[in-house]
Each structure stands twice: as C-alpha cells, then as structure tokens.
Design an enzyme around this catalytic site. Structure first.
Site, PDB file in Angstrom:
ATOM      1  N   LYS A 286       0.851  -1.181   0.000  1.00 31.75           N
ATOM      2  CA  LYS A 286       0.000   0.000   0.000  1.00 31.75           C
ATOM      3  C   LYS A 286       0.893   1.240   0.000  1.00 31.75           C
ATOM      4  O   LYS A 286       1.822   1.346   0.794  1.00 31.75           O
ATOM      5  CB  LYS A 286      -0.908  -0.014   1.228  1.00 31.75           C
ATOM      6  CG  LYS A 286      -2.081   0.948   1.156  1.00 31.75           C
ATOM      7  CD  LYS A 286      -3.055   0.704   2.302  1.00 31.75           C
ATOM      8  CE  LYS A 286      -4.271   1.610   2.185  1.00 31.75           C
ATOM      9  NZ  LYS A 286      -5.242   1.367   3.263  1.00 31.75           N
ATOM     10  N   GLU A 370     -19.206  -6.316   9.925  1.00 30.37           N
ATOM     11  CA  GLU A 370     -20.147  -5.534  10.730  1.00 30.37           C
ATOM     12  C   GLU A 370     -21.209  -6.407  11.390  1.00 30.37           C
ATOM     13  O   GLU A 370     -21.584  -6.163  12.543  1.00 30.37           O
ATOM     14  CB  GLU A 370     -20.819  -4.477   9.848  1.00 30.37           C
ATOM     15  CG  GLU A 370     -19.881  -3.408   9.327  1.00 30.37           C
ATOM     16  CD  GLU A 370     -19.184  -3.783   8.028  1.00 30.37           C
ATOM     17  OE1 GLU A 370     -18.425  -2.955   7.509  1.00 30.37           O
ATOM     18  OE2 GLU A 370     -19.406  -4.918   7.542  1.00 30.37           O
ATOM     19  N   ARG A 398     -25.196  -2.653   7.287  1.00 22.83           N
ATOM     20  CA  ARG A 398     -24.806  -4.031   6.980  1.00 22.83           C
ATOM     21  C   ARG A 398     -25.067  -4.972   8.157  1.00 22.83           C
ATOM     22  O   ARG A 398     -25.033  -6.190   7.986  1.00 22.83           O
ATOM     23  CB  ARG A 398     -23.333  -4.069   6.573  1.00 22.83           C
ATOM     24  CG  ARG A 398     -23.055  -3.305   5.283  1.00 22.83           C
ATOM     25  CD  ARG A 398     -21.582  -2.955   5.129  1.00 22.83           C
ATOM     26  NE  ARG A 398     -20.732  -4.108   4.931  1.00 22.83           N
ATOM     27  CZ  ARG A 398     -20.252  -4.515   3.753  1.00 22.83           C
ATOM     28  NH1 ARG A 398     -20.557  -3.858   2.655  1.00 22.83           N
ATOM     29  NH2 ARG A 398     -19.470  -5.551   3.676  1.00 22.83           N
TER      30      ARG A 398
END
Length: 631
Positions: A286, A370, A398
């Site tokens: 990243k 979640e 969610r």
C-alpha cells in the site's frame, strides 16, 4: 521509481498521454508496460495532490491495473473492483485521465466506480466485499445468455475478512463458474489486517509456495517477491499444504509480486486459457512508490488537497466528533472495567487508537465484519459486560438484522457510537449516513440520541452507556462547533428536549422549530434571521432524542404554535420529522408542519457545505423554507 514528494506540476507522461482507451494500451509492447506504470504512478501522485482522496490503495495497484487492462478486453470483459478505494488508476486508463483531478468534487468524477459514469465501471461500489458476488452474478448471467466473457473480481485481503466474500466463493464453486478472483494482498484494510485469515495468508506467503507451472502451461514463473511480508504479528499458523482456496474448490495460483507488471501480464494471459473458478494471489505494498506512504500506509490511506502556503497561522480547529468519542471511551473505561470496545476495522477513523493502546485487552477489532461486530457485542452483553460498538452509520446498515434480532429483541445492553451520520461530502452517496433514524427508530427497545455539539455528544455517550438496554448516539463527520467540552460526565434525562433559543417571545404568532443533532445551531441562526425581518416569534428546540421523542414539549408548544418546523440531517422520509408527524396525528393535534431534511434521492459528492446548501439545510436554506411556508 521511489518518489518522496507529491508533485505540484503535471508530470511528463509520454505514453500515458496516448491512452484514452485500454485498446491503445493493448497496442503497446509488453516491455513498455513498466514505463506506463511509472508514468501512471507519477500522474496519480499529482492528481491526488490536486483533489485529495484515497491515496495509498491507488498507488498499490498501479501495476495490477495496467496488467488487467492490457490482458483483458475491457469493457467487454468485466473488471469488478471491490470497495473502490483503488479505482483511480482504472479511471485514468479508461478515458477519464484529464478529469481525474475533479474526483470527489461537485460535478466531478465519483469517489468510487459508478455505473452511470463509465461503461468500464461495471458495478457501483463503496462498501467492502461485494465484488465476488457481483462478478459471479455477471459470469452466470453471461453463461445463461450464451455470451461468455472473462470476469475478474479484484478483492483486497481486508475485504476478504467479510463473510459475504466467502459466501460468494462457495457459490462460485457450486456453479463451476468461469470467474477469476484477484486477491490483492497488502496486509492492510485501512488499518493492518487482523485475524485468522490474515495469518493464513501470511503462512502461504512465508512458505514460498509456488504456482503449478505445468497447469498454467507457461514458461517458469517465479511468484515469490524478494521483499518480506509486512506484518511481523502474523506467524506461520498453517501448513503450506493447507490452502483455504484450494480446499473450497478454487484453482489457486501465487503468490506473485504485484508490482512486476510484465510478470502479471504473463500470468493473466495464461489464466485466460483456463476455465472454472480461479484465484490469483498477488502481494502489493500500500502506497507503493511513494516513500512516506510505504512507511506509514495508515496515515496515507487518504490525503487532503495540497494546501497553498498559508499567509497566517491557521486557527486551532475544534476537535472532531470521532476524537470526542475516543476520549469519552477512555474516560468511561477508566471508571468501569465492564466496558469493552468493538470496531469493524475502523480503529483510526472512529478515534479508538488511544483506547486500543491503553486497554488492549478490552479492544476488539473484528476486521470488516459488521454483522459479526454487532452480534459479538450481544454475546458480551449476555455475560454482564457493557460493550460499545463504534461504527459508521453507512456500515451499520450491513448489520441491521443483527441489530434487531440479536440486540434489540433481547433488550441487551449495547451502546452504539454511530459516526459519519448525515452527509459526508466528498465520499458521496455510498458513505452517506442518511437512513439511521429511520431504520433504528422503528425497532422496539432502542434509544436514539443526536447531539447538537461536541460537549453534548460526550454527555450523551455517557447517558447511553449508563442506560440498561440498546442505545445509539449518532454524530456527524468532522469537527464540532467549538463549544467547551465539560470533563465531568452528567447523564441526561432520557427523552427530554430543551428550548435553546426564543426570539420575539411576546409576539402573537409563534413558530416552533424542532431541530435534531447537527441542525440545531443552524436552526438558531435561521430563527434569528427570520425574527430580525418579521414580527413573529420563533422558538428553537434541541430535541436531543429521536426515540423516545419528547412528546410533552411538543404537546405544550402546540398550544401557542401556528407552524411546526422539523429540521434534520437525515432523509425526510421516515426520519425524525416523521416521528413528530406521527405523534401529532396520534394525539389529534392539527397544526401545519414543515419537514426539512434530505430529499428522496442519492446525493452526489460535493463538499459537506455545498451539499447542505443544495438540500436547503444551511441557515439560509432553512430561513427560505420557513418564509415560503409562512407567507
């Protein structure tokens, strides 16, 4: 190349400037791809500096994006990007190069892939872990239509921690679908990846497992990069022979160096010749190519625009609501050792870093899961503890079934700190928290609060925590309004509103503004402007509670009110104003009422203030609406 600064001038990009469609990329020699990738990285650095936005993830997929568009016949072949944080290079290569600096701005490019923006954006995303399901749907649809094409779902290792990704992979095997999943493994979501799946990937990585070259039918490909896996927390917890993807029925290839663009092209060309569910595992960094982002990928997950040199020192900004939450969490935990805190992979965004450092044994980052986060809290509450779930409004959607079935139905003592409620500006409709009043207030046993400022946020969080049952405090993105935060925590009376301003109180005709959360202070401004112009009285009520609603104050005000106005940074339909309407109807109180809030539409990105203005929810918009309703 490794860059150390974000350029302020557009870089020279000779090859990239000739690519307005991937077909032009595919006309290049494979040996030119590395130059394209370098130019694209420079251009993304420049463009992100101009627009702000997601940063590290885009730098990490430069070579992957080039290789995918080089090898697959897009848009006829389908590329499905998970989450969409990493789609800027994709947009540049698909005809949007010269508009990329408009990303996340009003009337500019969307922050994420959007079907109405380009035929190359095959699926609208913004939330995690949807790409494999969507890609599988496309593959099965094209099979049914007898018009097969290559479908590639690009998924990060963070997104793979969500159950939906594995549901889709299981189904892909059941249908023997012609689907390629690219697992972009950078040991990160926004924070470092956690859990058993991350350990499994680390084990595969550290084993140096090689691709089955004969199956690929290509010359020998060395898949293992020379650099090492990021996270030293992960130990080789599994035998290399135990490969999860193979075990469920995917053909597995990798891991490969995700920054070797020529090798990736070779791999994808080879994989196209095969059928069935295939997974290619690549490892990327990243922030690749920008030294500060490689060193600190969490901080450089997203950046703001490069600001001009300031002529004077900037004023100190009020604390962010997420920081207010984080400080309250630490302070409450110091007083009660029953407090446990849960986040679905949003430690930094939710302001929980300090808590995680001070109370590591009481902090639970469950990764992008979640539904699990909510039910985990329910289980903890069953054992007499007091869990606090820190979650964005858009992500609580969610876990809605779990909120109803696992928490509220059992009246369990779980506190929800709901961040990013209301409009979120540049991130656009995928991240707007526009529906939480509606989907929570219909659920029995829920208590729902909305603070007008940062101090009230702290006191409401304390109130919610002390309450024995499911509670939610929803607060906006960004900084508070600048009030002093009282260190002492004092519980509010449940369901009790307060009148915060009265203008022209002796006037014969009166308007009552019932304001919720972030719209209280601007409602006061609008009321003052209105009464400066008109000899009419206006009261502004900080409602504080969406549920239970302060019915007493509404009934009391009804005796002297000629017009009720409700104001909220939430969808008008089924929102807090609707709760007021329902009470007035039930109580047979007949009064004109004006409901102000977000329209019944998905609102495109702009700055937060621009969006409020467009919706008529700034002080001028509220003033105009009241004048139109009154006169």
């Amino acid at each position: 190349m490794l860059y150390t600064e974000i350029p302020t001038q557009r870089p020279v990009t000779v090859l990239l400037d000739e690519i307005d469609h991937p077909q032009q990329l595919r006309q290049l020699a494979q040996s030119q791809l590395a130059q394209v990738a370098d130019e694209l990285r420079q251009y993304i650095l420049y463009a992100a500096g101009q627009s702000g936005g997601h940063f590290g993830a885009n730098l990490g997929v430069i070579e992957l994006t080039v290789a995918l568009h080089y090898c697959f016949n897009t848009p006829q072949d389908r590329l499905v990007w998970d989450v969409g944080h990493q789609a800027y290079p994709h947009k540049v290569l698909t005809g949007r190069r010269d508009r990329i600096a408009t990303i996340r701005s009003k009337n500019g490019l969307a922050a994420f892939p959007a079907r109405d923006e380009s035929e190359f954006d095959t699926f609208g995303v913004g939330h995690s872990s949807t790409a494999i399901s969507a890609g599988l749907g496309m593959a099965l649809a094209r099979r049914y239509q007898k018009d097969p094409c290559d479908v590639v779902a690009i998924v990060g290792d963070g997104a793979m921690t969500a159950g939906m990704a594995f549901e889709a992979m299981n189904d892909a095997v059941a249908h023997n679908a012609d689907l390629i999943v690219v697992l972009n493994d950078n040991d990160m979501s926004i924070s470092c990846s956690t859990g058993g799946f991350a350990k499994h990937l680390a084990a595969i990585w550290e084993s140096g497992q090689l691709v089955n070259v004969n199956e690929l039918g290509e010359a020998y490909i060395q898949p293992h990069p020379k650099w090492t896996y990021n996270s030293r927390l992960h130990q080789s917890a599994t035998d290399a022979a135990d490969n999860l993807f193979k075990a469920i029925g995917f053909d597995y290839f990798g891991p490969f160096d995700g920054h070797d663009v020529e090798q990736l092209a070779q791999v994808f060309h080879a994989l196209k010749k095969r059928k069935g569910p295939r997974l290619v595992h690549i490892y990327t960094k990243k922030g690749k190519g920008f030294a500060p982002a490689e060193a600190d990928p969490i901080t450089y997950h997203a950046i703001t625009k490069i600001a001009p040199v300031a002529s004077a020192p900037a004023k100190k900004s009020p604390p962010k609501y997420s920081d207010v939450f984080g400080q309250w969490l630490c302070d409450e935990a110091a007083q009660d050792d029953r407090l446990l805190a849960i986040t679905p992979a949003m430690c930094e965004g939710s302001g929980m870093v300090q808590f995680a450092q001070q109370y590591p044994e009481r902090f639970f980052d469950v990764a992008i899961a979640e539904q699990h986060a909510v039910t985990l809290a329910a289980g903890m509450a069953c054992e007499g503890l007091k869990p606090v779930v820190a979650i964005y409004s858009t992500f609580l959607q969610r876990g809605y079934d779990q909120l109803i079935h696992d928490v509220a139905l059992q009246n369990l003592d779980v506190t929800f700190g709901i961040d990013r409620a209301g409009l979120v500006g540049e991130d656009g409709p995928t991240h707007a928290g526009a529906y939480d009043y509606a989907f929570m207030r219909t659920v029995p046993n829920m208590v729902i609060m909305a603070p007008k400022d940062e101090n009230e946020c702290r006191q409401m969080l304390h109130t919610a925590y002390l309450y024995n049952g499911p509670t939610a405090v929803r607060y906006p993105r960004g900084a508070g309004v600048g009030v002093e935060i009282q260190e002492k925590m004092t519980a509010l009376e449940i369901g009790k509103a307060e009148i915060v301003a009265e203008f022209n109180s002796n006037a014969d005709q009166q308007i009552s503004i019932l304001a919720f959360g972030s719209r209280v202070m601007v409602a006061v401004e609008a009321a003052q402007q209105f009464t400066n112009k008109h000899a009419i009285g206006v009261r502004v009520v900080n409602m504080r509670f969406v549920k239970p609603l302060d019915e007493h104050i509404i009934r009391e005000l009804a005796d002297c009110t000629q017009l009720f106005v409700t104001v909220e940074e939430h969808a008008v339909m089924a929102g807090a104003g609707s709760a007021v309407n329902e009470f007035l109807a039930q109580a047979k109180i007949v009064k004109p009422i004006l409901n102000l809030g977000l329209p019944d539409a998905f609102l495109h990105q702009a700055t937060h203030q621009q969006m409020l203005q467009d919706c008529g929810l700034d002080s001028q918009g509220i003033l105009t609406s009241i004048e139109q309703a009154w006169f």
